[in-house]
Design a protein around this motif. Structure first.
Motif, PDB file in Angstrom:
ATOM      1  N   ARG A 154       0.252   9.021  -4.420  1.00  0.00           N
ATOM      2  CA  ARG A 154      -0.945   9.840  -4.360  1.00  0.00           C
ATOM      3  C   ARG A 154      -0.659  11.204  -3.744  1.00  0.00           C
ATOM      4  O   ARG A 154      -1.232  12.212  -4.146  1.00  0.00           O
TER       5      ARG A 154
ATOM      6  N   LEU B   6       0.186   4.995  -1.886  1.00  0.00           N
ATOM      7  CA  LEU B   6      -0.176   6.079  -0.982  1.00  0.00           C
ATOM      8  C   LEU B   6       0.782   7.260  -1.180  1.00  0.00           C
ATOM      9  O   LEU B   6       0.352   8.407  -1.314  1.00  0.00           O
TER      10      LEU B   6
ATOM     11  N   MET C   4       0.798  -1.230   0.000  1.00  0.00           N
ATOM     12  CA  MET C   4       0.000   0.000   0.000  1.00  0.00           C
ATOM     13  C   MET C   4       0.829   1.278   0.000  1.00  0.00           C
ATOM     14  O   MET C   4       0.421   2.288  -0.576  1.00  0.00           O
TER      15      MET C   4
END
Lengths: 433, 433
Positions: free
Chosen positions: A399, A396, A392
């Motif tokens: 982003r 993340l 993840m």
């Protein structure tokens, strides 16, 4: 080196291609590099500079006086000049601009108006264009009259309409195999899509790789032809992106000079060591919360690095896979869910195996079943946490506009250190005391 | 997906380039990938297979029956066929060979006789050759009579003598700009050196990058022309080498499929975790030697990960720089001495700074000057050891034929863990008890 040796060295050096000279200079430590740089003939100086990594280029530019620099870069293609323009001392840039004629000044301005890592920043303006209504025979006669011949790496001529809008390309291979009476329109290829100047260098590289391109036309938003990108520059992009990923994981810049001055290197490294010191002390602080537990069961202090390190290794594997996936454009929010589940499943299996192995070794070593159970459980927890954050974290970070290749590793090992120490010492406090 | 949706998906899929289809397939998890693969038209199957990473290719090949496979790969260029030949089931390979005509069978045999990562393995045999005494006009007429036109990515024709020995190249740009009455000998370029078939893929890539080549002729040891290498294959080499370095550091193969089956992934990861477990227990064993010391001064257990981690980070930076240097051919035994001294000097400066910082924090935390002095000294020792091993390890491994990108990281952190724990706990035992 003696006088004769120097002359021989200079001859050998100047017989190389500019890119080879640049490569050689980079593999020399500063003093030898300066010596060798003085042996390079002035006419090659400019081109050699364009092939160097930023750090080395800055170093050598500092050794040159204004006159030498203006002479060296003045003869460069405008796109090459644009690439090194921001590395030039401000005092020089104006002088360089003044030394250009109006046409080259305009081209330089245009090239500088695009970010370096965009299609516009990569392109050259040396296009040779033809019109669809010309016959191939006329094209050939036109080419034979070109004063300087065709630019290097020309596999096609670009077909434009009266307004300069991009229509297609005429491959030289088609030019020479078609009937000379055919028109350009009959021999041209329509399915090479032009690249918008705003594309990122990474998108350009993917297009070149997937379509096996040698050159590609670049257009503005209205379809007007701006220039072309050649495969040699795309190879550089691929190389630099790869180095950025590889070096970034160690907190190094891809432009890092292997023989950079000691003080400069120490300063740059210090930053990364400082960031990591913070995370190391965070982990130490977690351990510190359990001083009383360790006091009673010293075996915990012996075993705790095993828990942290297994988590770090497993997490780095998942992280590496995810960063590669993002870099090649095969991982995004859309399919991240699949990667997460797969990695959690892999971690699930591995967590059982390694919990058993580690527990067994701990049991044999310390003859204490409870310690064995606690470390087994902690390993399981940490491997699962590692897989989760490894999968993840990159998305993340991406982003939030943070480069996962640079920050991913530090954050991940912080997570696995903290989770590892916390679960191991926490479980021990609950079950062993 | 419903029937209509499937038809639309198939249309979209088959409108892509084979490389794009391959890219898309790789970004899908196994089930969706199988679904999509069945939608790809049979005529593209072969080419798509050549663009896939080994893992994914094997997966899809397993889904095809013998007839489909023979049809798919039978139409490939022999060099592409050679690339995937060893991935085909043994039962199929004979059938594929039987389906080829004698000329293609000979070509395949020749292509298979070179290692995949050599110039011979990279080359295509689709050369178009001309002779120096021909006039350009004759060359043009010859090209116009070629049934299939010129092969993709042709920037030059290769000039050979009567015996088929390589002489030089005739660039198409020169062909179309020179007077048609000129001879090939007058228009050809002599300074493109042919690449021996025995060169490694890495050497080929460096040559392409440094000379900005689009294609290059490949010769045998007697100078006889064997084929040519095109830049699209070289881009793949650069990409794969980079991925090998990046993924190798985490013990992953560059051919690793992001969505590989869980069991396969777990098994592969297990190997790397096992190797690392050994080194983790080695570090734990070192700590175990000092159980008595830790029992008396628990603060040591809290601080010891800081010493190990700072060494690991600093060492990884030097290691990364050295691995990159070796990979691009800028670091060898000859200039390793310089890198070693520079890195030791950088480590010297950083070791003083970080010894002070860490000692200060330890002093503030534990109010114990002796602990502060001991950890400061241990940090210094470990940073110097890290720089030394980071710089020397890759060259040492390379010398023994071990890939530094794969083994370097594990060995390095083992060194920094062991040196870190040993120096910290050892000094503590001497000075604190």
């Amino acid at each position: 080196l003696q006088q004769g040796g120097m002359r021989r060295a200079a001859r050998m050096l100047n017989a190389l291609q500019p890119a080879e000279i640049a490569h050689l200079l980079e593999s020399l430590p500063p003093k030898e590099r300066e010596l060798a740089w003085n042996l390079v003939e002035a006419e090659y100086d400019g081109e050699v500079l364009t092939y160097l990594h930023d750090d080395v280029r800055e170093h050598l530019i500092q050794l040159m006086d204004t006159g030498e620099l203006v002479a060296a870069v003045g003869s460069l293609d405008t796109d090459d000049l644009a690439d090194i323009f921001q590395d030039l001392p401000v005092a020089i840039t104006q002088e360089v601009v003044n030394s250009l004629d109006q046409q080259r000044r305009d081209r330089l301005e245009k090239a500088l108006s695009f970010p370096e890592d965009s299609a516009g920043g990569l392109m050259n303006t040396d296009t040779v264009t033809v019109r669809p209504e010309m016959t191939l025979d006329v094209v050939m006669r036109y080419l034979r009259r070109l004063k300087d011949g065709l630019p290097d790496i020309t596999d096609n001529l670009i077909v434009v309409n009266r307004k300069g809008n991009y229509l297609g390309v005429l491959y030289l291979t088609d030019l020479v195999t078609h009937d000379p009476e055919d028109s350009v329109a009959e021999a041209m290829t329509l399915d090479i899509q032009a690249i918008p100047a705003t594309w990122s260098a990474r998108e350009v590289a993917t297009r070149f790789e997937q379509h096996d391109l040698v050159t590609a036309p670049v257009i503005d938003e209205d379809g007007g032809l701006l220039g072309r990108i050649t495969v040699d520059d795309v190879m550089d992009v691929i190389r630099e992106e790869a180095e950025h990923q590889f070096m970034g994981q160690a907190g190094l810049s891809e432009t890092e000079d292997m023989f950079a001055p000691v003080l400069l290197s120490a300063r740059r490294r210090a930053l990364w060591l400082g960031v990591n010191l913070l995370t190391a002390f965070l982990a130490a602080w977690v351990i510190g919360r359990f001083e009383a537990t360790i006091q009673q069961v010293v075996a915990l202090a012996v075993l705790m690095p095993v828990v942290a390190s297994m988590g770090g290794i497993a997490g780095t594997q998942t992280l590496t896979l995810a960063i590669r996936g993002i870099a090649v454009g095969q991982l995004s929010i859309k399919n991240a869910r699949w990667l997460l589940w797969k990695e959690m499943a892999v971690a699930g299996i591995n967590s059982v195996i390694w919990a058993l192995v580690v527990a067994l070794i701990a049991r044999l070593w310390f003859h204490d079943t409870n310690i064995a159970l606690v470390i087994g459980a902690a390993i399981s927890i940490n491997l699962l946490a590692a897989a989760f954050s490894g999968a993840m974290l990159p998305l993340l970070l991406e982003r939030f506009g943070i480069d996962p290749a640079l920050a991913g590793g530090v954050i991940l090992t912080t997570v696995t250190d903290v989770v590892g120490f916390l679960s191991f010492l926490g479980l021990a406090t609950i079950f062993l005391l």
